[in-house]
Write an enzyme that holds these catalytic residues in place. Structure first.
Site, PDB file in Angstrom:
ATOM      1  N   SER A   4       0.779  -1.316   0.275  1.00 43.00           N
ATOM      2  CA  SER A   4       0.146   0.077   0.003  1.00 43.00           C
ATOM      3  C   SER A   4       0.903   1.216  -0.168  1.00 43.00           C
ATOM      4  O   SER A   4       0.186   2.254  -0.113  1.00 43.00           O
ATOM      5  CB  SER A   4      -1.009  -0.065   1.159  1.00 43.00           C
ATOM      6  N   THR A 121      -1.002   5.961   2.476  1.00 44.92           N
ATOM      7  CA  THR A 121      -0.354   7.017   2.831  1.00 44.92           C
ATOM      8  C   THR A 121      -0.357   6.856   4.409  1.00 44.92           C
ATOM      9  O   THR A 121      -0.881   6.589   4.924  1.00 44.92           O
ATOM     10  CB  THR A 121      -1.183   8.443   2.438  1.00 44.92           C
ATOM     11  N   THR A 139       3.980   8.893   1.112  1.00 49.21           N
ATOM     12  CA  THR A 139       3.076   7.720   0.225  1.00 49.21           C
ATOM     13  C   THR A 139       3.548   7.563  -1.076  1.00 49.21           C
ATOM     14  O   THR A 139       4.560   8.070  -1.690  1.00 49.21           O
ATOM     15  CB  THR A 139       1.707   8.763  -0.056  1.00 49.21           C
ATOM     16  N   ARG A 149       2.066  11.694 -11.986  1.00 52.34           N
ATOM     17  CA  ARG A 149       0.811  12.144 -11.340  1.00 52.34           C
ATOM     18  C   ARG A 149       1.429  12.511  -9.894  1.00 52.34           C
ATOM     19  O   ARG A 149       2.196  11.784  -9.183  1.00 52.34           O
ATOM     20  CB  ARG A 149      -0.159  11.076 -11.294  1.00 52.34           C
ATOM     21  N   VAL A 150       0.977  13.636  -9.374  1.00 50.74           N
ATOM     22  CA  VAL A 150       1.563  14.115  -8.010  1.00 50.74           C
ATOM     23  C   VAL A 150       0.067  14.405  -7.204  1.00 50.74           C
ATOM     24  O   VAL A 150      -0.743  14.880  -7.622  1.00 50.74           O
ATOM     25  CB  VAL A 150       2.205  15.415  -7.902  1.00 50.74           C
ATOM     26  N   GLY A 151       0.079  13.472  -5.957  1.00 55.82           N
ATOM     27  CA  GLY A 151      -1.100  13.630  -5.067  1.00 55.82           C
ATOM     28  C   GLY A 151      -1.209  14.937  -3.927  1.00 55.82           C
ATOM     29  O   GLY A 151      -0.328  15.726  -4.402  1.00 55.82           O
ATOM     30  N   ASP A 152      -1.937  14.557  -3.112  1.00 56.51           N
ATOM     31  CA  ASP A 152      -1.932  15.821  -2.021  1.00 56.51           C
ATOM     32  C   ASP A 152      -0.737  15.671  -1.279  1.00 56.51           C
ATOM     33  O   ASP A 152      -0.274  16.707  -0.561  1.00 56.51           O
ATOM     34  CB  ASP A 152      -3.440  15.851  -1.424  1.00 56.51           C
ATOM     35  N   THR A 172      -5.180  11.287   4.477  1.00 55.77           N
ATOM     36  CA  THR A 172      -4.855  10.169   3.466  1.00 55.77           C
ATOM     37  C   THR A 172      -6.079  10.036   2.665  1.00 55.77           C
ATOM     38  O   THR A 172      -7.229  10.243   3.219  1.00 55.77           O
ATOM     39  CB  THR A 172      -4.398   8.809   4.323  1.00 55.77           C
ATOM     40  N   GLY A 173      -5.944   9.128   1.743  1.00 53.80           N
ATOM     41  CA  GLY A 173      -7.141   8.893   0.740  1.00 53.80           C
ATOM     42  C   GLY A 173      -6.999   9.589  -0.742  1.00 53.80           C
ATOM     43  O   GLY A 173      -5.952  10.038  -0.953  1.00 53.80           O
TER      44      GLY A 173
HETATM   45  N1  ASP Z   1      -3.313  10.522  -0.679  1.00 64.30           N
HETATM   46  C1  ASP Z   1      -2.670  10.151  -1.555  1.00 64.30           C
HETATM   47  C2  ASP Z   1      -2.392  10.472  -2.843  1.00 64.30           C
HETATM   48  O1  ASP Z   1      -3.650  10.689  -3.210  1.00 64.30           O
HETATM   49  C3  ASP Z   1      -3.232   8.410  -1.395  1.00 64.30           C
HETATM   50  C4  ASP Z   1      -3.263   7.713  -0.006  1.00 64.30           C
HETATM   51  O2  ASP Z   1      -3.672   8.321   0.689  1.00 64.30           O
HETATM   52  O3  ASP Z   1      -3.770   6.601  -0.150  1.00 64.30           O
HETATM   53  O4  ASP Z   1      -1.516  10.112  -3.456  1.00 64.30           O
END
Ligand code: ASP
Length: 275
Positions: A4, A121, A139, A149-152, A172-173
């Protein structure tokens, strides 16, 4: 063995593990982050060096890797045999309109088939006895994401925010929903206006639901988000809380006496979730 997050985490659509991470230190209101970093096992350590050893906040891709190399980080393949096999199965079974197909006898064991898409994350926020707040979010992002791709998580104000006069928050999410709402910044701002950490996290969940309703593709037949998003917050007094869009989330918190898993507040019951 954990697919994960981080080493062994499920890779992007090209089979490459790309990591995002940020850190922020309250007393100096400084931050450091790296995004789409390849081949380095501990991106949070690199993020910390961006904060402590440069006048920048965010380094991405090749530049982040060069910076890590300059600081002596060892490059290694972050894809394990297990995560490579799961990625290959995804690739080969994704479509019957391309040139990839799986072998007759599937090489991925049954128990791994349920992990065909995942994200993971770690957000950690803390207050010490001297009143110093700090946080980190790290993460491998969403599995099968587009390369680059860059997340939050590495974005200050989205995946992490710390204000030493108020509190800290992280997430997270599904990062895209967070990026579009600057949720961690909002949580800290809500706490600054008098909300408890839990109230502030719930309030931001409501914002996410309201904004997601504008994009029907992301909603189930009840108009609720098809994805999950979780928030964690801590204030200057040491009070903490967390909230998720859907029931079932938990988080670990040490209250100064004991460290234990606690249930997160939520907006909707799990049965309403449609993933
Ligand atoms: N927040 C993370 C992202 O969008 C993913 C995660 O929390 O599982 O990159």
């Amino acid at each position: 063995d954990d697919m994960s997050v981080g080493y062994g985490g499920l890779p992007n659509e090209d089979g490459v593990v790309e990591l995002d991470s940020s850190g922020m230190y309250g007393p100096t209101h400084t931050a450091g982050a790296v995004a789409a970093l390849r081949n380095i096992k501990n991106p949070s350590k690199v993020a910390r060096l961006v904060m402590e050893r440069t006048d920048h906040v965010l380094l991405v891709g090749e530049g982040a890797l060069k910076f890590a190399r300059a600081h002596g980080f060892k490059e290694e393949d972050l894809l394990t045999e297990k995560s490579r096999a799961v990625w290959l199965r995804w690739k080969e079974t994704m479509s019957d309109r391309d040139n990839w197909f799986p072998p007759k006898s599937d090489s991925v064991p049954e128990e791994l088939r349920s992990v065909m898409s995942t994200h993971g994350t770690i957000n950690c926020i803390a207050l010490d006895a001297a009143g110093r707040l700090a946080g980190v979010t790290t993460t491998s992002g969403l599995s099968w994401k587009l390369s680059g791709r860059v997340g939050d998580s590495p974005i200050i104000g989205a995946g992490l925010y710390v204000d030493n006069d108020i509190g800290a928050a992280g997430s997270t999410g599904r990062g895209e929903a967070n990026l579009q709402t600057c949720a961690s910044f909002r949580i800290v701002d809500f706490m600054g206006r008098g909300m408890t950490p839990e109230q502030a996290c719930l309030k931001v969940c409501e914002v996410i639901v309201a904004k997601t309703k504008l994009v029907s593709r992301l909603c189930d037949d009840r108009g609720l988000p098809k994805f999950g998003l979780n928030f964690y917050a801590l204030n200057k007094k040491g009070e903490f809380g967390a909230a998720c869009l859907y029931q079932g989330g938990s988080y670990a918190a040490h209250d100064g006496v004991e460290n234990k898993l606690r249930d997160a507040a939520y907006l909707y019951k799990r049965r309403e979730r449609n993933r």
